[in-house]
Motif scaffolding. Structure first.
Motif, PDB file in Angstrom:
ATOM      1  N   ASP A  68      30.132  -8.588 -79.645  1.00 41.17           N
ATOM      2  CA  ASP A  68      29.142  -7.943 -78.781  1.00 41.17           C
ATOM      3  C   ASP A  68      29.769  -6.655 -78.274  1.00 41.17           C
ATOM      4  O   ASP A  68      30.624  -6.667 -77.393  1.00 41.17           O
ATOM      5  CB  ASP A  68      28.775  -8.873 -77.619  1.00 41.17           C
ATOM      6  CG  ASP A  68      27.602  -8.343 -76.798  1.00 41.17           C
ATOM      7  OD1 ASP A  68      27.603  -7.135 -76.488  1.00 41.17           O
ATOM      8  OD2 ASP A  68      26.707  -9.138 -76.470  1.00 41.17           O
ATOM      9  N   ARG A  69      29.349  -5.546 -78.849  1.00 45.74           N
ATOM     10  CA  ARG A  69      29.983  -4.270 -78.531  1.00 45.74           C
ATOM     11  C   ARG A  69      29.727  -3.840 -77.093  1.00 45.74           C
ATOM     12  O   ARG A  69      30.549  -3.138 -76.501  1.00 45.74           O
ATOM     13  CB  ARG A  69      29.497  -3.192 -79.498  1.00 45.74           C
ATOM     14  CG  ARG A  69      29.994  -3.402 -80.934  1.00 45.74           C
ATOM     15  CD  ARG A  69      29.338  -2.439 -81.889  1.00 45.74           C
ATOM     16  NE  ARG A  69      29.566  -1.054 -81.505  1.00 45.74           N
ATOM     17  CZ  ARG A  69      28.734  -0.052 -81.801  1.00 45.74           C
ATOM     18  NH1 ARG A  69      27.610  -0.300 -82.444  1.00 45.74           N
ATOM     19  NH2 ARG A  69      29.023   1.181 -81.445  1.00 45.74           N
ATOM     20  N   LEU A  70      28.596  -4.241 -76.526  1.00 49.90           N
ATOM     21  CA  LEU A  70      28.330  -3.879 -75.135  1.00 49.90           C
ATOM     22  C   LEU A  70      29.287  -4.617 -74.204  1.00 49.90           C
ATOM     23  O   LEU A  70      29.885  -4.015 -73.304  1.00 49.90           O
ATOM     24  CB  LEU A  70      26.879  -4.191 -74.764  1.00 49.90           C
ATOM     25  CG  LEU A  70      26.504  -3.895 -73.305  1.00 49.90           C
ATOM     26  CD1 LEU A  70      26.752  -2.430 -72.956  1.00 49.90           C
ATOM     27  CD2 LEU A  70      25.047  -4.268 -73.035  1.00 49.90           C
ATOM     28  N   GLU A  71      29.440  -5.914 -74.431  1.00 48.27           N
ATOM     29  CA  GLU A  71      30.364  -6.681 -73.598  1.00 48.27           C
ATOM     30  C   GLU A  71      31.789  -6.162 -73.760  1.00 48.27           C
ATOM     31  O   GLU A  71      32.532  -6.049 -72.776  1.00 48.27           O
ATOM     32  CB  GLU A  71      30.292  -8.169 -73.960  1.00 48.27           C
ATOM     33  CG  GLU A  71      28.972  -8.824 -73.586  1.00 48.27           C
ATOM     34  CD  GLU A  71      28.998 -10.329 -73.794  1.00 48.27           C
ATOM     35  OE1 GLU A  71      30.113 -10.875 -74.012  1.00 48.27           O
ATOM     36  OE2 GLU A  71      27.924 -10.956 -73.740  1.00 48.27           O
ATOM     37  N   GLN A  72      32.171  -5.837 -74.991  1.00 44.89           N
ATOM     38  CA  GLN A  72      33.513  -5.320 -75.239  1.00 44.89           C
ATOM     39  C   GLN A  72      33.716  -3.980 -74.538  1.00 44.89           C
ATOM     40  O   GLN A  72      34.778  -3.706 -73.966  1.00 44.89           O
ATOM     41  CB  GLN A  72      33.745  -5.159 -76.740  1.00 44.89           C
ATOM     42  CG  GLN A  72      35.169  -4.761 -77.114  1.00 44.89           C
ATOM     43  CD  GLN A  72      36.192  -5.786 -76.655  1.00 44.89           C
ATOM     44  OE1 GLN A  72      36.048  -6.986 -76.940  1.00 44.89           O
ATOM     45  NE2 GLN A  72      37.221  -5.344 -75.933  1.00 44.89           N
ATOM     46  N   TYR A  73      32.683  -3.159 -74.567  1.00 47.55           N
ATOM     47  CA  TYR A  73      32.757  -1.844 -73.913  1.00 47.55           C
ATOM     48  C   TYR A  73      32.957  -2.003 -72.402  1.00 47.55           C
ATOM     49  O   TYR A  73      33.790  -1.317 -71.796  1.00 47.55           O
ATOM     50  CB  TYR A  73      31.475  -1.064 -74.204  1.00 47.55           C
ATOM     51  CG  TYR A  73      31.357   0.242 -73.453  1.00 47.55           C
ATOM     52  CD1 TYR A  73      32.084   1.362 -73.843  1.00 47.55           C
ATOM     53  CD2 TYR A  73      30.509   0.352 -72.345  1.00 47.55           C
ATOM     54  CE1 TYR A  73      31.976   2.564 -73.150  1.00 47.55           C
ATOM     55  CE2 TYR A  73      30.390   1.546 -71.654  1.00 47.55           C
ATOM     56  CZ  TYR A  73      31.125   2.645 -72.056  1.00 47.55           C
ATOM     57  OH  TYR A  73      31.020   3.830 -71.369  1.00 47.55           O
ATOM     58  N   ILE A  74      32.207  -2.925 -71.799  1.00 44.60           N
ATOM     59  CA  ILE A  74      32.352  -3.151 -70.356  1.00 44.60           C
ATOM     60  C   ILE A  74      33.748  -3.680 -70.046  1.00 44.60           C
ATOM     61  O   ILE A  74      34.383  -3.266 -69.064  1.00 44.60           O
ATOM     62  CB  ILE A  74      31.263  -4.120 -69.849  1.00 44.60           C
ATOM     63  CG1 ILE A  74      29.873  -3.493 -70.027  1.00 44.60           C
ATOM     64  CG2 ILE A  74      31.488  -4.465 -68.376  1.00 44.60           C
ATOM     65  CD1 ILE A  74      28.720  -4.434 -69.713  1.00 44.60           C
ATOM     66  N   HIS A  75      34.241  -4.582 -70.887  1.00 41.68           N
ATOM     67  CA  HIS A  75      35.608  -5.098 -70.710  1.00 41.68           C
ATOM     68  C   HIS A  75      36.626  -3.963 -70.799  1.00 41.68           C
ATOM     69  O   HIS A  75      37.561  -3.890 -69.997  1.00 41.68           O
ATOM     70  CB  HIS A  75      35.917  -6.160 -71.775  1.00 41.68           C
ATOM     71  CG  HIS A  75      35.648  -7.558 -71.325  1.00 41.68           C
ATOM     72  ND1 HIS A  75      36.297  -8.147 -70.261  1.00 41.68           N
ATOM     73  CD2 HIS A  75      34.789  -8.502 -71.815  1.00 41.68           C
ATOM     74  CE1 HIS A  75      35.863  -9.381 -70.099  1.00 41.68           C
ATOM     75  NE2 HIS A  75      34.942  -9.625 -71.029  1.00 41.68           N
ATOM     76  N   ASP A  76      36.450  -3.085 -71.770  1.00 47.32           N
ATOM     77  CA  ASP A  76      37.403  -1.988 -71.955  1.00 47.32           C
ATOM     78  C   ASP A  76      37.422  -1.049 -70.754  1.00 47.32           C
ATOM     79  O   ASP A  76      38.480  -0.551 -70.358  1.00 47.32           O
ATOM     80  CB  ASP A  76      37.051  -1.191 -73.217  1.00 47.32           C
ATOM     81  CG  ASP A  76      37.286  -1.984 -74.491  1.00 47.32           C
ATOM     82  OD1 ASP A  76      37.996  -3.015 -74.420  1.00 47.32           O
ATOM     83  OD2 ASP A  76      36.746  -1.588 -75.542  1.00 47.32           O
TER      84      ASP A  76
END
Length: 253
Positions: A10-18
């Protein structure tokens, strides 16, 4: 449409994590972003959700406050705040109809109807008050029957005014007096509400008058009419196009 090499991430979740993984509220950010996506609050479909709704629905399942979470998500372009006409609009409260364009002529019949209802109430209450006064004059109550002498009334009144330090004549108690006191004009109330050619001026005056009636402890409405005037728009939110693209693993280019 191009996609990423793996649909498992999930690129959105990964982006928020980053971007926000160092904050304890990161999981709440992800939960709120996912809720906006699931409920399709996107920039592209003209659907948005007020902050108040977010606090009631997903907010009670978040570990951190909605305002804090929204601030963090806005900083990284995951959500965007929607604003209209400087955050203000004209609300016709009886029907809930909102006008974001102050020049929208469709509001004029609604304004005229509300003013008409108010003036009918005003005149009816004044007529009833006069009838009550006439009945009182025709049926005086003697002291022997339980009435009080004029001297006693005078003494009580003077004592009350002396104790409170307030002249009762300065306090508006009639329906017309309460309404008129809310306006800084020296013309009859009827003229103040109907004469101005600027409809916004009439709206502001009507709003002030009805609000004063509602808030008064001495008078009450006898007909169905509500305030109509400028209101502040609630903050509303959407998931940005970029965030939606990340969620759907679409190319950002």
């Amino acid at each position: 449409m191009s996609t990423s090499d793996s649909n498992d991430t999930d690129r959105l979740e990964q982006y928020i994590h980053d971007k926000k993984g160092h904050l304890h509220s990161c999981e709440s950010m992800i939960a709120l972003a996912n809720w906006l996506y699931t409920n399709e609050y996107f920039e592209t479909n003209d659907r948005n959700v007020p902050t108040s709704d977010l606090k009631e629905t997903p907010g009670n399942r978040l570990e951190y406050g909605v305002d804090t979470v929204l601030d963090h998500l806005e900083e990284i372009n995951v959500v965007d705040e929607v604003s209209r006409v400087g955050g203000q609009f004209i609300l016709h409260e009886r029907t809930g109809q909102a006008f974001f364009d102050p020049d929208n002529r469709e509001m004029l019949p609604l304004l005229d109807e509300e003013i008409s209802r108010f003036l009918e109430d005003l005149h009816q209450q004044e007529s009833q008050a006069l009838e009550s006064e006439d009945i009182g004059k025709d049926e005086p109550q003697s002291v022997a029957d339980g009435g009080e002498s004029e001297d006693a009334d005078q003494d009580d009144t003077n004592g009350t005014e002396a104790d409170n330090g307030v002249d009762s004549a300065d306090v508006p108690t009639t329906f017309r007096a309460v309404a008129a006191a809310s306006l800084d004009v020296k013309i009859p109330l009827e003229d103040a509400l109907t004469d101005p050619t600027d409809h916004i001026e009439r709206i502001v005056r009507f709003d002030d008058v009805v609000t004063a009636i509602i808030e008064s402890d001495d008078v009450s409405r006898g007909r169905a009419y509500e305030p109509m005037g400028w209101r502040n728009a609630a903050n509303k939110w959407v998931l940005t196009m970029t965030a939606k693209a990340r969620k759907e693993n679409e190319s950002l280019s």
